[in-house]
Scaffold this motif. Structure first.
Motif, PDB file in Angstrom:
ATOM      1  N   GLU A 348       2.949  -0.408  -0.770  1.00 19.66           N
ATOM      2  CA  GLU A 348       2.447   0.877  -1.270  1.00 19.66           C
ATOM      3  C   GLU A 348       3.485   1.585  -2.138  1.00 19.66           C
ATOM      4  O   GLU A 348       3.140   2.219  -3.147  1.00 19.66           O
ATOM      5  CB  GLU A 348       2.037   1.758  -0.091  1.00 19.66           C
ATOM      6  N   VAL A 349       4.767   1.455  -1.759  1.00 13.27           N
ATOM      7  CA  VAL A 349       5.834   2.070  -2.568  1.00 13.27           C
ATOM      8  C   VAL A 349       5.888   1.439  -3.950  1.00 13.27           C
ATOM      9  O   VAL A 349       5.970   2.130  -4.980  1.00 13.27           O
ATOM     10  CB  VAL A 349       7.192   1.938  -1.850  1.00 13.27           C
ATOM     11  N   HIS A 350       5.815   0.105  -4.006  1.00  3.94           N
ATOM     12  CA  HIS A 350       5.940  -0.584  -5.295  1.00  3.94           C
ATOM     13  C   HIS A 350       4.648  -0.511  -6.111  1.00  3.94           C
ATOM     14  O   HIS A 350       4.668  -0.798  -7.314  1.00  3.94           O
ATOM     15  CB  HIS A 350       6.330  -2.044  -5.075  1.00  3.94           C
ATOM     16  N   MET A 351       3.531  -0.153  -5.480  1.00  2.00           N
ATOM     17  CA  MET A 351       2.279  -0.010  -6.223  1.00  2.00           C
ATOM     18  C   MET A 351       2.116   1.375  -6.845  1.00  2.00           C
ATOM     19  O   MET A 351       1.176   1.602  -7.601  1.00  2.00           O
ATOM     20  CB  MET A 351       1.085  -0.285  -5.294  1.00  2.00           C
ATOM     21  N   ARG A 352       3.019   2.294  -6.510  1.00  2.00           N
ATOM     22  CA  ARG A 352       2.914   3.639  -7.070  1.00  2.00           C
ATOM     23  C   ARG A 352       3.020   3.596  -8.591  1.00  2.00           C
ATOM     24  O   ARG A 352       3.875   2.918  -9.153  1.00  2.00           O
ATOM     25  CB  ARG A 352       4.042   4.535  -6.537  1.00  2.00           C
ATOM     26  N   GLY A 353       2.138   4.344  -9.237  1.00  2.00           N
ATOM     27  CA  GLY A 353       2.182   4.435 -10.689  1.00  2.00           C
ATOM     28  C   GLY A 353       1.577   3.257 -11.402  1.00  2.00           C
ATOM     29  O   GLY A 353       1.605   3.210 -12.639  1.00  2.00           O
ATOM     30  N   LYS A 354       1.030   2.272 -10.678  1.00  2.00           N
ATOM     31  CA  LYS A 354       0.405   1.103 -11.309  1.00  2.00           C
ATOM     32  C   LYS A 354      -1.116   1.208 -11.146  1.00  2.00           C
ATOM     33  O   LYS A 354      -1.603   1.664 -10.108  1.00  2.00           O
ATOM     34  CB  LYS A 354       0.920  -0.191 -10.692  1.00  2.00           C
ATOM     35  N   PRO A 355      -1.879   0.775 -12.139  1.00  2.00           N
ATOM     36  CA  PRO A 355      -3.351   0.826 -12.035  1.00  2.00           C
ATOM     37  C   PRO A 355      -3.879  -0.264 -11.104  1.00  2.00           C
ATOM     38  O   PRO A 355      -4.103  -1.402 -11.526  1.00  2.00           O
ATOM     39  CB  PRO A 355      -3.808   0.616 -13.479  1.00  2.00           C
ATOM     40  N   ILE A 356      -4.052   0.062  -9.853  1.00  2.00           N
ATOM     41  CA  ILE A 356      -4.504  -0.895  -8.845  1.00  2.00           C
ATOM     42  C   ILE A 356      -6.009  -0.753  -8.658  1.00  2.00           C
ATOM     43  O   ILE A 356      -6.533   0.363  -8.528  1.00  2.00           O
ATOM     44  CB  ILE A 356      -3.779  -0.673  -7.508  1.00  2.00           C
ATOM     45  N   SER A 357      -6.717  -1.868  -8.652  1.00  2.00           N
ATOM     46  CA  SER A 357      -8.162  -1.847  -8.446  1.00  2.00           C
ATOM     47  C   SER A 357      -8.485  -1.404  -7.023  1.00  2.00           C
ATOM     48  O   SER A 357      -7.711  -1.634  -6.080  1.00  2.00           O
ATOM     49  CB  SER A 357      -8.750  -3.241  -8.715  1.00  2.00           C
ATOM     50  N   ALA A 384       2.023  -9.809 -10.134  1.00  2.00           N
ATOM     51  CA  ALA A 384       0.599  -9.479 -10.232  1.00  2.00           C
ATOM     52  C   ALA A 384       0.319  -8.639 -11.466  1.00  2.00           C
ATOM     53  O   ALA A 384      -0.681  -8.847 -12.175  1.00  2.00           O
ATOM     54  CB  ALA A 384       0.149  -8.745  -8.969  1.00  2.00           C
ATOM     55  N   ALA A 385       1.203  -7.681 -11.768  1.00  2.00           N
ATOM     56  CA  ALA A 385       1.031  -6.853 -12.962  1.00  2.00           C
ATOM     57  C   ALA A 385       1.151  -7.696 -14.230  1.00  2.00           C
ATOM     58  O   ALA A 385       0.399  -7.504 -15.199  1.00  2.00           O
ATOM     59  CB  ALA A 385       2.059  -5.727 -12.960  1.00  2.00           C
ATOM     60  N   LEU A 386       2.098  -8.648 -14.242  1.00  2.00           N
ATOM     61  CA  LEU A 386       2.249  -9.519 -15.414  1.00  2.00           C
ATOM     62  C   LEU A 386       1.013 -10.387 -15.624  1.00  2.00           C
ATOM     63  O   LEU A 386       0.557 -10.586 -16.757  1.00  2.00           O
ATOM     64  CB  LEU A 386       3.487 -10.402 -15.240  1.00  2.00           C
ATOM     65  N   LEU A 387       0.448 -10.910 -14.537  1.00  2.00           N
ATOM     66  CA  LEU A 387      -0.756 -11.732 -14.648  1.00  2.00           C
ATOM     67  C   LEU A 387      -1.926 -10.917 -15.171  1.00  2.00           C
ATOM     68  O   LEU A 387      -2.714 -11.394 -15.999  1.00  2.00           O
ATOM     69  CB  LEU A 387      -1.092 -12.352 -13.287  1.00  2.00           C
ATOM     70  N   ALA A 388      -2.074  -9.670 -14.681  1.00  2.00           N
ATOM     71  CA  ALA A 388      -3.171  -8.813 -15.148  1.00  2.00           C
ATOM     72  C   ALA A 388      -3.025  -8.517 -16.641  1.00  2.00           C
ATOM     73  O   ALA A 388      -4.008  -8.520 -17.387  1.00  2.00           O
ATOM     74  CB  ALA A 388      -3.195  -7.520 -14.337  1.00  2.00           C
ATOM     75  N   ARG A 390      -1.503 -10.433 -18.815  1.00  2.00           N
ATOM     76  CA  ARG A 390      -1.761 -11.678 -19.530  1.00  2.00           C
ATOM     77  C   ARG A 390      -3.250 -11.952 -19.661  1.00  2.00           C
ATOM     78  O   ARG A 390      -3.696 -12.573 -20.621  1.00  2.00           O
ATOM     79  CB  ARG A 390      -1.071 -12.818 -18.770  1.00  2.00           C
ATOM     80  N   ARG A 391      -4.023 -11.493 -18.684  1.00  2.00           N
ATOM     81  CA  ARG A 391      -5.472 -11.688 -18.703  1.00  2.00           C
ATOM     82  C   ARG A 391      -6.220 -10.527 -19.343  1.00  2.00           C
ATOM     83  O   ARG A 391      -7.443 -10.433 -19.233  1.00  2.00           O
ATOM     84  CB  ARG A 391      -5.961 -11.903 -17.272  1.00  2.00           C
ATOM     85  N   ASN A 392      -5.466  -9.604 -19.975  1.00  2.00           N
ATOM     86  CA  ASN A 392      -6.053  -8.466 -20.695  1.00  2.00           C
ATOM     87  C   ASN A 392      -6.924  -7.592 -19.791  1.00  2.00           C
ATOM     88  O   ASN A 392      -7.995  -7.134 -20.188  1.00  2.00           O
ATOM     89  CB  ASN A 392      -6.874  -8.964 -21.894  1.00  2.00           C
ATOM     90  N   LYS A 393      -6.469  -7.353 -18.571  1.00  2.00           N
ATOM     91  CA  LYS A 393      -7.189  -6.495 -17.644  1.00  2.00           C
ATOM     92  C   LYS A 393      -6.591  -5.094 -17.662  1.00  2.00           C
ATOM     93  O   LYS A 393      -5.392  -4.917 -17.912  1.00  2.00           O
ATOM     94  CB  LYS A 393      -7.136  -7.072 -16.227  1.00  2.00           C
TER      95      LYS A 393
END
Length: 647
Positions: A348-357, A384-388, A390-393
């Motif tokens: 949860e700490v590292h997901m802060r500020g990232k667009p999580i589905s 996970a952010a890099l993969l998203a 790369r997949r233009n999500k």
């Protein structure tokens, strides 16, 4: 209005030095230009030719430069000329021109040429003196990075102006935070403790594996208390010159006293704090002197000074005992791998500020990452952010977290690997054997995924999803693990025959051997051997001690080997029995893996329960060919690694 930055003394000194250098270069350029300008372009001839031309009336005008030893002017046809006059004390050119009637004059450049010659001769000396002065000043300690500034402390000072870290930024180490809150309270209000006669511990030693957040935890203590934070590595004290490390320790502690209350953080203290009196290397005496100085400085603290020392290491067993006695690092704080609740908070700490589905289940991701450190979890979220991206999500979905976990644990997919149809079939039946045995053994873990897509060195794998963090395992769970691991080898024997068995089960056999050896020699789970530990103190298996003075007799070693072989053989036979009884399920799962390549735990359950096949949209990566198929004209290559992999 933006605040105007004031240049530091070091920057001012650098500007002055560069200004002097630029000035000197400009002077050299000006002098060279003036000297160059004194020489006119045109025909050049010797002094004897000059005399002849004067006599023949071919010279229109002349200009004599006595200091330069030149005569310039115009010929009768208007072309310029230049004559080099011999270096004599008289004026031969003037004598030749005097009675010829040709107008001539002397160049008025004596003072300018003298200044130019003087500058050219003195300038190199001035440059050398200036450089010598700068080097000498640095050697005297004028700059921290000078040539002779080894004894200067390399500790970096982090204040509130630096990015502040608090306990809210540190998760998964709740017990360690509780132990350090007392240190924070002391730094904020020392009188609360001193009025009762209590003494705060001088040093706290953070012990834990790499990546568990020891440095971040120390910074959080300084951030919570709002005090300066000195950070340095243990290797920064070690130098080839004797006495340098001790000098750095003295300066670091003197600087810390000026900023008290504050925190000194020494990372990887085992680099300087190892046991004394061991080894004969050249730098050994220097390391011991540095350690002695560190011990003396820690003894010199008083309770009112407000300086706390926090150190971190993952090798507490190699530290000198003098460091760990009361009054020094007398408080050891364990910073272990986080449990499932800790991993959830870290994610949860590292997901802060990232667009999580919204579909991302943090608890589920935490369940699937046992044994991950805080650094591993941070890397997982980043992958996970890099993969998203790369997949233009626009958001990070659960699929990215699944793929990122597989990549972090087992490596990237090798979709370009060429495999024959026979190799793919072998891999599918091998992995299906693991899965079927696991589903039919009591005490086994739930299956998370089965795949025949190559990753890293593995051509396929079966992943298991633990429902909780396992601190210990029962005999039933160990037997189930061994049977699951041998399911791949048994599947190859039953489907392809004894002569077609490959080396793909090598890692499975290693895993089973480790478990069986530990059951017999460490955990006392063999009735024949009994509850006796036969493992050597050097952390090697019991076989390493035989024949070199070990207390294990040959007869006992023979019994131990027999019990290890019995456990492995029984696991293999159990796997063959299950696959024979559940042959239809096993074949159906293998054929589904050949078609879909990757099946989740729910899809495997549905397939075996009522024959339901996965419904996947077109374009799903899990239904596309994982590798390029080639004709089966050659024998299958051995599989480097196969078998069950616990998530």
């Amino acid at each position: 209005m933006a605040e105007k930055k004031t240049p530091t003394p070091n920057n001012q000194r650098q500007f002055a030095v560069w200004g002097i250098i630029i000035m000197l270069l400009l002077i050299v350029f000006a002098v060279s230009q003036s000297n160059t300008g004194a020489t006119a372009a045109g025909e050049e001839f010797t002094f004897s030719d000059f005399q002849t031309r004067v006599e023949n009336g071919q010279i229109r005008s002349a200009k004599i430069d006595i200091p330069g030893g030149e005569v310039t002017g115009d010929l009768a046809n208007g072309d310029p000329y230049t004559v080099n006059v011999p270096p004599v004390s008289s004026d031969p050119a003037g004598d030749v021109l005097k009675n010829s009637g040709i107008p001539y004059q002397y160049a008025d450049k004596k003072e300018q040429s003298l200044l130019g010659n003087l500058l050219i001769s003195i300038l190199p000396l001035l440059i050398i003196i200036g450089l010598f002065f700068l080097v000498f000043r640095n050697m005297q300690g004028g700059g921290r990075g000078g040539a002779m500034s080894f004894g200067k402390s390399k500790a970096k000072l982090l204040t509130e102006n630096t990015k502040r870290v608090t306990f809210e930024d540190v998760a998964g180490v709740e017990s360690a935070k509780e132990d350090l809150k007392e240190v924070v309270e002391f730094l904020q209000d020392p009188s609360k403790f001193t009025r009762l006669g209590a003494k705060i511990p001088t040093g706290a030693l953070l012990v834990g594996p790499p990546g568990t957040g020891k440095t971040l935890l120390a910074r959080a203590v300084a951030g919570e208390a709002g005090v300066p934070f000195f950070t340095i590595s243990g290797s920064d004290f070690v130098e080839m010159f004797v006495g340098v490390g001790a000098s750095r320790v003295r300066e670091m502690f003197a600087e810390a006293r000026k900023h008290a209350p504050c925190i000194i953080f020494i990372d990887e203290i085992d680099a300087v704090g190892r046991h004394r009196g061991v080894g004969t290397s050249g730098g050994h005496e220097e390391r011991e002197q540095t350690l002695n100085q560190l011990l003396v400085e820690m003894d010199g603290f008083e309770g009112q000074e407000g300086v706390i020392i926090i150190a971190a290491t993952n090798r507490p067993d190699v530290l000198d005992k003098a460091l760990l006695r009361p009054g020094r690092f007398d408080r050891q704080i364990e910073v272990p791998y986080p449990d499932i609740q800790g991993r959830e908070k870290i994610l949860e700490v590292h997901m802060r500020g990232k667009p999580i589905s919204a579909e991302v289940d943090v608890k589920y991701v935490a369940r699937g990452t046992p044994g991950f450190s805080g650094a591993d979890l941070a890397n997982l979220v980043n992958e996970a952010a890099l993969l998203a991206a790369r997949r233009n999500k626009l958001k990070i979905t659960m699929r990215e977290f699944e793929d990122a976990r597989d990549k972090v644990m087992m490596g990237a997919e090798r979709r370009s690997l060429s495999m024959s149809d026979e190799e793919r079939e072998n891999t599918a039946y091998h992995e299906a054997g693991h899965a079927i045995v696991g589903l039919n053994m009591e005490g086994s873990l739930p299956i998370h995924k089965a795949t025949i897509i190559p990753r890293g060195r593995a051509l396929g794998m079966v992943q298991y999803m633990p429902e909780r963090d396992q601190i210990s395992q029962s005999r039933q769970e160990m037997i189930a693990r061994m049977a699951m691991a041998m399911g791949g080898r048994a599947a190859e024997e039953l489907h392809f025959g004894y002569d077609k068995v490959t080396s793909g089960a090598s890692s499975d056999i290693e895993q089973v051997t480790r478990i069986a050896t530990a059951m017999v020699t460490e955990w006392g789970l063999s009735d024949k051997v009994g509850p006796i530990a036969y493992k050597d103190t050097d952390q090697q298996s019991f076989q390493s001690g035989i024949g070199r003075g070990s207390s294990i007799s040959p007869e006992t070693a023979k019994v131990i080997e027999g019990e290890i072989k019995r456990f492995i053989t029984e696991a293999h036979e159990k796997a063959r029995q299950i696959l024979t009884e559940k042959k239809e399920d096993w074949v159906a799962l293998a054929e589904a893996l050949l078609e879909y390549e990757t099946l989740s735990g729910d899809e495997i359950t549905a397939l075996l329960k009522d024959g339901t096949t996965p419904k996947r949209p077109d374009g799903d990566a899990s239904k596309r060919p994982a590798v390029s198929a080639v004709p089966t004209t050659k024998k299958p290559k051995p599989r480097p690694i196969g078998g069950a992999t616990e998530a």
